[in-house]
Motif scaffolding. Sequence first.
Motif, short mmCIF file in Angstrom:
data_model
loop_
_atom_site.label_atom_id
_atom_site.label_comp_id
_atom_site.label_asym_id
_atom_site.label_seq_id
_atom_site.Cartn_x
_atom_site.Cartn_y
_atom_site.Cartn_z
N UNK A 49 36.97 67.21 48.97
CA UNK A 49 38.32 66.76 48.60
C UNK A 49 38.41 65.26 48.83
N UNK A 50 39.03 64.57 47.86
CA UNK A 50 39.32 63.14 48.01
C UNK A 50 40.78 62.93 47.62
N UNK A 51 41.41 61.88 48.17
CA UNK A 51 42.80 61.62 47.79
C UNK A 51 42.89 61.11 46.36
N UNK A 52 43.89 61.62 45.66
CA UNK A 52 44.12 61.21 44.27
C UNK A 52 45.39 60.40 44.15
N UNK A 53 46.11 60.63 43.07
CA UNK A 53 47.34 59.88 42.79
C UNK A 53 48.49 60.33 43.69
N UNK A 54 49.39 59.39 43.94
CA UNK A 54 50.63 59.74 44.64
C UNK A 54 51.61 60.30 43.64
N UNK A 55 52.38 61.29 44.10
CA UNK A 55 53.43 61.88 43.27
C UNK A 55 54.75 61.73 44.00
N UNK A 56 55.80 61.50 43.25
CA UNK A 56 57.14 61.35 43.81
C UNK A 56 58.07 62.30 43.08
N UNK A 86 67.10 50.08 34.67
CA UNK A 86 66.37 50.49 35.86
C UNK A 86 66.88 49.69 37.05
N UNK A 87 67.01 50.35 38.18
CA UNK A 87 67.50 49.70 39.38
C UNK A 87 66.64 50.08 40.58
N UNK A 88 66.50 49.15 41.51
CA UNK A 88 65.91 49.48 42.79
C UNK A 88 67.03 50.06 43.65
N UNK A 107 61.69 52.39 43.59
CA UNK A 107 61.35 51.33 42.64
C UNK A 107 61.69 51.77 41.22
N UNK A 108 62.40 50.92 40.50
CA UNK A 108 62.71 51.13 39.08
C UNK A 108 63.34 52.50 38.79
N UNK A 109 64.34 52.86 39.56
CA UNK A 109 65.00 54.16 39.38
C UNK A 109 65.95 54.11 38.18
N UNK A 110 66.10 55.27 37.54
CA UNK A 110 67.11 55.41 36.49
C UNK A 110 67.56 56.87 36.41
N UNK A 111 68.80 57.10 35.96
CA UNK A 111 69.32 58.47 35.91
C UNK A 111 68.69 59.29 34.79
N UNK A 112 68.38 60.55 35.11
CA UNK A 112 67.84 61.47 34.11
C UNK A 112 68.72 62.71 33.93
N UNK A 113 69.69 62.90 34.83
CA UNK A 113 70.57 64.07 34.71
C UNK A 113 71.86 63.82 35.46
N UNK A 114 72.96 64.22 34.84
CA UNK A 114 74.26 64.24 35.49
C UNK A 114 74.74 65.68 35.46
N UNK A 134 65.07 59.48 38.55
CA UNK A 134 63.62 59.42 38.61
C UNK A 134 63.25 57.99 38.95
N UNK A 135 62.03 57.76 39.36
CA UNK A 135 61.65 56.43 39.82
C UNK A 135 60.15 56.27 39.79
N UNK A 136 59.68 55.08 40.12
CA UNK A 136 58.25 54.78 40.05
C UNK A 136 57.62 54.63 41.43
N UNK A 137 58.27 55.11 42.45
CA UNK A 137 57.66 55.07 43.77
C UNK A 137 58.66 54.88 44.89
N UNK A 138 58.27 55.36 46.09
CA UNK A 138 59.09 55.23 47.29
C UNK A 138 58.26 54.50 48.34
N UNK A 139 58.91 53.56 49.01
CA UNK A 139 58.33 53.01 50.23
C UNK A 139 59.27 53.38 51.37
N UNK A 140 58.70 53.63 52.55
CA UNK A 140 59.49 54.05 53.70
C UNK A 140 59.29 53.02 54.81
#
Length: 143
Positions: A49-56, A86-88, A107-114, A134-140
């Motif tokens: 096993x190796x680490x792959x892509x991050x999913x959010x 898109x908004x942070x 990062x780069x969030x935008x609404x997909x459902x109301x 939805x968005x393009x990533x989370x930093x904590x």
Amino acid sequence: MSHNAISRYHFSVQWGGTRIGFTEVSGLDIEIEAVSFRDGADPDNSFRKIPGLRKFTDITLKRAIVKGDNELFEWLNTEKIGTVERRDVTISLLDESHAQIVVWRLKNAFPVKYQGPVLNAADSGVAMETLVLTHEGITVEKT
């Protein structure tokens, strides 16, 4: 050393609107995909096993409906122009003095459902609305 757990009920959402108070936030998940592989010449008959892509996951925000506040719809309707705005977005867990304890930055969030409220003549509860981002990533960040 003191280990004081932080309550989850005091938080704010900086999303570009004037109302930063929501009743619920969910979906603050980060997952790292595990990729399985096996070299054909490997004498071991199991996969590595190796680490792959991050999913959010998508973020769900819930809040009470307030008369005259159309800011969620205005953001949702930017899609009609052809490109959604898109908004942070910053979600902060706060302590009793309103200082940030943990901060999630989207990062780069935008609404997909109301989702509007469930209307029920036999229930006197508060009318709630839900926005899914939805968005393009989370930093904590922990302070």
